[in-house]
Design an enzyme around this catalytic site. Structure first.
Site, PDB file in Angstrom:
ATOM      1  N   ASP A 174     -37.796  44.316  39.987  1.00 26.70           N
ATOM      2  CA  ASP A 174     -39.076  43.741  39.920  1.00 26.70           C
ATOM      3  C   ASP A 174     -39.576  44.165  38.472  1.00 26.70           C
ATOM      4  O   ASP A 174     -39.190  45.303  38.057  1.00 26.70           O
ATOM      5  CB  ASP A 174     -40.335  44.069  40.776  1.00 26.70           C
ATOM      6  CG  ASP A 174     -39.676  43.467  42.454  1.00 26.70           C
ATOM      7  OD1 ASP A 174     -39.032  42.286  42.118  1.00 26.70           O
ATOM      8  OD2 ASP A 174     -40.082  43.842  43.262  1.00 26.70           O
ATOM      9  N   LYS A 175     -40.480  43.437  37.827  1.00 22.05           N
ATOM     10  CA  LYS A 175     -41.035  43.818  36.715  1.00 22.05           C
ATOM     11  C   LYS A 175     -41.546  45.297  36.517  1.00 22.05           C
ATOM     12  O   LYS A 175     -41.144  45.770  35.413  1.00 22.05           O
ATOM     13  CB  LYS A 175     -42.256  42.823  36.235  1.00 22.05           C
ATOM     14  CG  LYS A 175     -43.007  43.045  34.949  1.00 22.05           C
ATOM     15  CD  LYS A 175     -44.041  41.963  34.765  1.00 22.05           C
ATOM     16  CE  LYS A 175     -44.948  42.220  33.735  1.00 22.05           C
ATOM     17  NZ  LYS A 175     -46.159  41.363  33.425  1.00 22.05           N
TER      18      LYS A 175
END
Length: 378
Positions: A174-175
Site C-alpha cells: 500500500d502507498k
C-alpha cells in the site's frame, strides 16, 4: 476460525489485440504497462462452495473484486453476464459449479512514463531488483495517481522493463506501507517470480505496531473480501477469499503491541483488515484504525510523537526467496523507517522497556507451518 476454500477457477481472456492486456485474478501478478486498445475482456469463473446460494451480484462481487457491486449489477442488467450460458437477474441465486461469464468493459488505462524518482535499491542483478519502498510512494499508476509511482521510477532506472507487465512488478505494498519488494527484470525471472508467489514460495515478514494489548501470538484464519457497502474498503467477509495471517508478539507497550507478522495468503489490506477485526488495528491506519487512543497519563512528548504519525505503522522488513534463475537462496532485510522507529522508541521509553529489532531471530523460522508462507498485499 474460518476454513473457507477458494476454488474459484477464475481466468481472464483478452478480447483486444495487445498481448500484455491479460490480467490475473484479484491478487494480480500481471498487468499491462500501458494498454489503451483493448475495450472489452471476457472474465470467467466457477461458483465454489463459498458462493453457492448467494445472489448473483454478491457472487460476482466476490469473484471479481476489481469491480464494484453496482457496476456488476449494471452489467448484469445490460446482458454482459451469463450463468451457464443464460442471462440472469442480479437477485437470482447461483449454485455450486455454475459457470459465470462477464464481458467487462475496460477503463482507459494510464500510460506509464519513466520518471526520475529515487530508488532505494537493496539488491540488483540482471534478473531481479529488490527495493525498499518508502511511505507515500504508490506502486503503480491508477485513478488519482497517474504518475509519480514506483513503476515510473523503475522505467527510468531500467527502460527495458517496459517490455514486462507492470514494469516487472509482481506484488505490491500500500502507498503508506514501507519495506521490501522484489521486481522481475527478465521475462524468465518475471514468470518464475509470479509462479513462486502463486505457490507461496516467497516469504515476507512484517513489523506491525497495533493498538491495545495482545497477550500472545496466534493465527487469524478468516476470509477477506470487499466491504459490503464501502467498496474502497476490504473486510472479513464469508464470501471472501481464504486469508491466513500468523503473528507473534515482539514487545508490549502501554496501550500498544509490536508484532512480527507473516502472511500465508496475500489479500488486499490483509494485515490491516485482520488486525482491525480483532479490535487491535494497526496504529495510525487512516482507513481501519479509528480515532487516536492515547495511553492513560501519556506525557507531552509521547502525545506529540503519537499525534504526529499519520499513516499505518506497517513495514515489510524481511524477504526470502529462491533466485528465479539461479535457484540460489536469497534473504534480505531492511530497517524500520525513522518515523515508525520514533513512535516505537517513544512507546518503549514510556513503558521503561528496552527495545531492539534484530534482522534475524528464531521467530517463525522454528515453525514448520511457516516454511511455505506466501506473498501478497498487506
Amino acid at each position: 476460525m474460518s476454513s473457507v476454500s477458494s476454488k474459484i477457477g477464475q481466468r481472464k481472456r483478452n478480447m483486444g489485440d495487445n498481448p500484455h492486456s491479460v490480467k490475473s485474478d484479484a491478487d494480480y501478478t500481471e498487468s499491462a504497462v500501458a494498454d489503451q486498445k483493448s475495450q472489452e475482456c471476457l472474465l470467467e469463473a466457477t461458483v465454489a462452495a463459498d458462493q453457492a446460494g448467494a445472489r448473483l451480484d454478491q457472487a460476482l462481487a466476490s469473484l471479481f473484486p476489481d469491480y464494484s457491486r453496482s457496476r456488476l449489477q449494471a452489467w448484469t442488467r445490460e446482458g454482459r453476464v451469463s450463468v451457464n450460458g443464460a442471462q440472469r437477474r442480479p437477485r437470482d441465486r447461483v449454485e455450486l459449479g455454475d459457470h459465470l461469464q462477464l464481458r467487462a468493459v475496460a477503463e482507459e488505462q494510464v500510460v506509464c512514463m519513466p520518471q526520475a524518482i529515487p530508488l532505494d535499491i537493496v539488491f540488483e542483478d540482471r534478473d531481479i531488483l529488490v527495493v525498499d519502498k518508502p511511505a507515500g510512494l504508490v506502486v503503480h499508476p491508477a485513478a488519482g495517481n497517474p504518475d509519480g509511482t514506483l513503476q515510473n521510477a523503475l522505467l527510468y532506472h531500467d527502460p527495458a522493463l517496459i517490455e514486462l507487465p507492470r514494469a516487472g512488478i509482481v506484488h505490491r505494498l500500500d502507498k503508506d506501507t514501507t519495506g521490501l519488494m522484489v521486481i522481475g527484470r527478465s521475462r524468465r525471472a518475471h514468470k518464475r517470480l509470479v509462479e513462486a508467489i502463486a505457490a507461496r514460495r516467497v516469504r515476507r515478514e512484517y513489523r506491525a505496531l497495533v493498538v491495545g494489548g495482545m497477550p500472545a501470538g496466534g493465527t487469524i484464519d478468516l476470509p477477506i473480501g470487499r466491504h459490503p457497502t464501502q467498496r474502497t474498503r476490504m473486510a472479513v467477509n464469508p464470501l471472501g477469499k481464504p486469508s491466513v495471517t500468523h503473528y507473534r508478539v515482539l514487545e508490549h507497550f502501554r496501550g500498544h503491541t509490536l508484532l512480527k507478522v507473516l502472511l500465508e495468503t496475500g489479500r488486499t489490506h490483509q494485515i490491516r483488515v485482520h488486525m482491525a477485526h480483532l479490535r487491535h488495528p494497526v496504529f495510525g491506519d487512516p482507513q481501519y484504525g479509528g480515532r487516536l487512543r492515547l495511553p492513560g497519563g501519556a506525557s507531552e512528548e509521547l502525545t506529540r510523537v503519537l499525534r504526529g504519525f499519520s499513516r499505518q505503522a506497517l513495514h515489510a522488513k524481511r524477504l526470502a526467496l529462491l533466485h528465479p534463475v539461479s535457484g540460489r537462496p536469497l534473504s534480505f532485510s531492511c530497517a524500520i523507517p525513522a518515523d515508525m522507529s520514533a513512535v516505537i522508541a517513544a512507546l518503549a521509553a514510556d513503558a521503561n522497556v528496552h527495545w531492539s529489532d534484530p534482522d534475524h531471530d528464531a521467530g517463525f523460522d522454528a515453525c514448520e507451518v511457516f516454511d511455505a508462507c506466501g506473498d501478497g498485499d498487506d
